[in-house]
Design an enzyme around this catalytic site. Structure first.
Site, PDB file in Angstrom:
ATOM      1  N   SER A 125      18.811  29.021  12.842  1.00 43.87           N
ATOM      2  CA  SER A 125      18.844  29.049  11.560  1.00 43.87           C
ATOM      3  C   SER A 125      17.150  29.484  11.108  1.00 43.87           C
ATOM      4  CB  SER A 125      18.538  27.682  11.590  1.00 43.87           C
ATOM      5  OG  SER A 125      17.858  27.221   9.644  1.00 43.87           O
ATOM      6  N   TYR A 149      15.448  18.661  11.501  1.00 44.50           N
ATOM      7  CA  TYR A 149      16.278  19.569  11.612  1.00 44.50           C
ATOM      8  C   TYR A 149      15.957  20.426  11.420  1.00 44.50           C
ATOM      9  CZ  TYR A 149      19.902  22.498   9.913  1.00 44.50           C
ATOM     10  OH  TYR A 149      20.463  23.660   9.710  1.00 44.50           O
ATOM     11  N   LYS A 153      16.877  22.444  15.787  1.00 47.20           N
ATOM     12  CA  LYS A 153      17.474  24.009  16.241  1.00 47.20           C
ATOM     13  C   LYS A 153      16.500  23.689  17.112  1.00 47.20           C
ATOM     14  CE  LYS A 153      21.007  23.719  13.536  1.00 47.20           C
ATOM     15  NZ  LYS A 153      22.468  23.689  14.432  1.00 47.20           N
TER      16      LYS A 153
HETATM   17  P1  NAD Z   1      29.519  21.411   8.414  1.00 50.17           P
HETATM   18  O1  NAD Z   1      29.097  20.239   7.912  1.00 50.17           O
HETATM   19  O2  NAD Z   1      30.434  22.335   6.899  1.00 50.17           O
HETATM   20  O3  NAD Z   1      30.134  22.050   9.316  1.00 50.17           O
HETATM   21  C1  NAD Z   1      30.058  21.241  10.458  1.00 50.17           C
HETATM   22  C2  NAD Z   1      31.039  20.616  11.071  1.00 50.17           C
HETATM   23  O4  NAD Z   1      30.999  20.150  12.000  1.00 50.17           O
HETATM   24  C3  NAD Z   1      31.935  20.125   9.518  1.00 50.17           C
HETATM   25  O5  NAD Z   1      33.475  20.240  10.044  1.00 50.17           O
HETATM   26  C4  NAD Z   1      32.107  18.546  11.056  1.00 50.17           C
HETATM   27  O6  NAD Z   1      33.172  17.052  10.756  1.00 50.17           O
HETATM   28  C5  NAD Z   1      31.491  19.160  12.410  1.00 50.17           C
HETATM   29  N1  NAD Z   1      30.349  18.033  13.277  1.00 50.17           N
HETATM   30  C6  NAD Z   1      29.603  17.822  13.054  1.00 50.17           C
HETATM   31  N2  NAD Z   1      29.377  16.525  14.214  1.00 50.17           N
HETATM   32  C7  NAD Z   1      30.527  16.601  15.186  1.00 50.17           C
HETATM   33  C8  NAD Z   1      30.694  16.397  16.393  1.00 50.17           C
HETATM   34  N3  NAD Z   1      28.960  15.435  16.919  1.00 50.17           N
HETATM   35  N4  NAD Z   1      31.455  15.903  17.251  1.00 50.17           N
HETATM   36  C9  NAD Z   1      32.696  17.155  16.429  1.00 50.17           C
HETATM   37  N5  NAD Z   1      32.380  18.143  15.433  1.00 50.17           N
HETATM   38  C10 NAD Z   1      31.111  17.543  14.422  1.00 50.17           C
HETATM   39  O7  NAD Z   1      28.326  22.715   8.394  1.00 50.17           O
HETATM   40  P2  NAD Z   1      27.527  24.560   8.454  1.00 50.17           P
HETATM   41  O8  NAD Z   1      27.278  24.861   7.007  1.00 50.17           O
HETATM   42  O9  NAD Z   1      28.903  24.880   8.453  1.00 50.17           O
HETATM   43  O10 NAD Z   1      26.731  24.211   9.154  1.00 50.17           O
HETATM   44  C11 NAD Z   1      27.471  25.199  11.129  1.00 50.17           C
HETATM   45  C12 NAD Z   1      26.408  24.918  12.018  1.00 50.17           C
HETATM   46  O11 NAD Z   1      25.344  26.180  11.464  1.00 50.17           O
HETATM   47  C13 NAD Z   1      24.812  23.546  11.908  1.00 50.17           C
HETATM   48  O12 NAD Z   1      24.886  23.644  13.429  1.00 50.17           O
HETATM   49  C14 NAD Z   1      24.183  23.900  10.874  1.00 50.17           C
HETATM   50  O13 NAD Z   1      23.279  23.692  11.509  1.00 50.17           O
HETATM   51  C15 NAD Z   1      23.873  25.757  11.237  1.00 50.17           C
HETATM   52  N6  NAD Z   1      23.545  26.446   9.817  1.00 50.17           N
HETATM   53  C16 NAD Z   1      24.077  26.014   8.795  1.00 50.17           C
HETATM   54  C17 NAD Z   1      23.721  26.515   7.601  1.00 50.17           C
HETATM   55  C18 NAD Z   1      23.687  27.076   5.865  1.00 50.17           C
HETATM   56  O14 NAD Z   1      23.554  26.985   5.430  1.00 50.17           O
HETATM   57  N7  NAD Z   1      24.953  26.202   6.441  1.00 50.17           N
HETATM   58  C19 NAD Z   1      22.282  27.289   7.806  1.00 50.17           C
HETATM   59  C20 NAD Z   1      21.660  27.422   9.204  1.00 50.17           C
HETATM   60  C21 NAD Z   1      22.491  26.755  10.085  1.00 50.17           C
END
Ligand code: NAD
Ligand code: UDP
Length: 339
Positions: A125, A149, A153
């Site tokens: 991120s 958080y 990362k």
């Molecule tokens: P999201 O919550 O929609 O997707 C994460 C998925 O992981 C969910 O479906 C959840 O059920 C699953 N999950 C969580 N913990 C788990 C575990 N221990 N075992 C199995 N499944 C698990 O989030 P997103 O927005 O799709 O983000 C995906 C990744 O990208 C994350 O790592 C997040 O930190 C990173 N990220 C997101 C953003 C954003 O703005 N959305 C920005 C930068 C980084």
């Protein structure tokens, strides 16, 4: 077709990436514990891609569950999305965030080592950059976080770098996402926040849909042209496509490489609201409230390394981002409400 493990593949970015992988000729296999997503996403993904998507309802921290999945498939790489992602919650519950996100990363790496899978794409991120770095943020900039958080990362990036250093054949791409918004143009998958959304676009979408009365704009006294914060919003389908390109890069380059995924162009909160109104034809009532703790006035990506190393450039603009987010918001009520 090469099988790719997608942890968190039922979530927002993971589901769009599974669709992009299928379109690029890969076979995505999803592990997700559905802690922040719904199983119906998998059926919608299958409808969208026309392909069967193997799905395992399992926790990535569970080594035995991972072993069973790795034994059934022959993965050429893994893409790791699974984790907790709410910044504010991480400040309240730091141990839960460190335990969850770092254990998930280490458990996946251990399974990969055990089963001889040597390429990893990791969801990092822009939050890993120090907030006093000059904009645009560049990969060689100073790193440091302002909340747990973000540290999960940055620590995960370090753990992955160490595993690459210890295993010469191992490769990893650490994709540093800026602000993903929007939805697949089919309207079948998109962002489905549970409860009150924390992020701007889902909140605006819910105001447009009449679910919430008005948007709170968190501060208009920042040193930006209209006083509201500026971010680098990127269409989630562009972001998803970058993962397929990162797989090619990882297949040909050992070691760990951090790469920004943004557009290089910032928009203020009020510009996003105006773009959404134009795309939806719906007026968004808003009020200016106080600043949100921890917000940085302005940041956006230097996207040059993604262009150079991955051949990636974002193609979709703010109009498409808002149009597709609105289409999905309107469709959402058609999907079954299982959790
Ligand atoms: P999201 O919550 O929609 O997707 C994460 C998925 O992981 C969910 O479906 C959840 O059920 C699953 N999950 C969580 N913990 C788990 C575990 N221990 N075992 C199995 N499944 C698990 O989030 P997103 O927005 O799709 O983000 C995906 C990744 O990208 C994350 O790592 C997040 O930190 C990173 N990220 C997101 C953003 C954003 O703005 N959305 C920005 C930068 C980084
Ligand atoms: N924001 C806002 N009202 C909201 C949610 C967000 O004004 O209800 C602002 C927030 O202050 C920030 C921008 O919108 O300037 C993007 O916030 P978001 O939480 O989507 O992403 P962040 O960049 O904080 O990860």
């Amino acid at each position: 077709m090469p099988e790719i493990l997608v942890t968190g593949g039922a979530g927002y970015i993971g589901s769009h990436t599974a669709a992009a992988l299928a379109a690029a000729g890969y076979s995505p296999v999803v592990i997700d514990n559905l802690s922040n997503s719904r199983e119906s996403v998998i059926a919608r993904l299958e409808k969208l891609t026309g392909k069967k998507i193997p799905f395992y309802n399992a926790d990535v921290r569970d080594g035995a569950a991972l072993d069973a999945v790795f034994a059934k498939h022959s993965f050429s790489a893994a893409i790791h999305f699974a984790g907790l992602k709410a910044v504010g919650e991480s400040v309240q519950q730091p141990l839960r965030y460190y335990e969850h996100n770092l254990t998930a990363t280490m458990s996946l790496l251990a399974a990969m080592q055990k089963h001889g899978v040597k390429s990893l794409i990791f969801s990092s991120s822009a939050t890993v950059y120090r907030e006093d770095d000059e904009v645009p943020y560049i990969e060689s900039g100073e790193l440091g976080c302002s909340n747990p958080y973000g540290w999960t990362k940055l620590f995960s990036e370090q753990i992955i770098r160490d595993v690459c250093a210890a295993n010469p054949g191992f490769s990893a791409v650490l994709l540093r996402y800026f602000n993903p918004i929007g939805a697949d143009k089919s309207g079948l998958i998109g962002e489905e926040p549970q409860g009150v959304p924390n992020n701007l676009l889902p909140y605006v979408s819910q105001v447009a849909a009449g679910i919430r009365p008005r948007l709170s704009v968190f501060g208009n006294d920042y040193p930006t042209p209209d006083g509201t914060c500026i971010r680098d919003y990127i269409h989630v389908s562009d972001l998803a496509r970058a993962h397929a390109l990162a797989l090619d890069f990882a297949a040909n380059n050992a070691g760990a490489k951090a790469i920004n995924i943004g557009t290089g162009r910032g928009y203020s909160v009020l510009e996003v609201v105006a773009a959404f109104e134009k795309a939806s034809g719906v007026k968004i009532p808003f009020e200016i409230t106080g600043r949100r703790a921890g917000d940085i006035p302005e940041y956006f990506a230097n996207p040059a390394l993604a262009r150079e190393k991955l051949g990636f450039t974002a193609e979709l603009g703010i109009e498409e981002m808002c149009r597709d987010a609105w289409r999905f918001e309107q469709n959402r009520k058609l999907f079954p409400e299982e959790k």
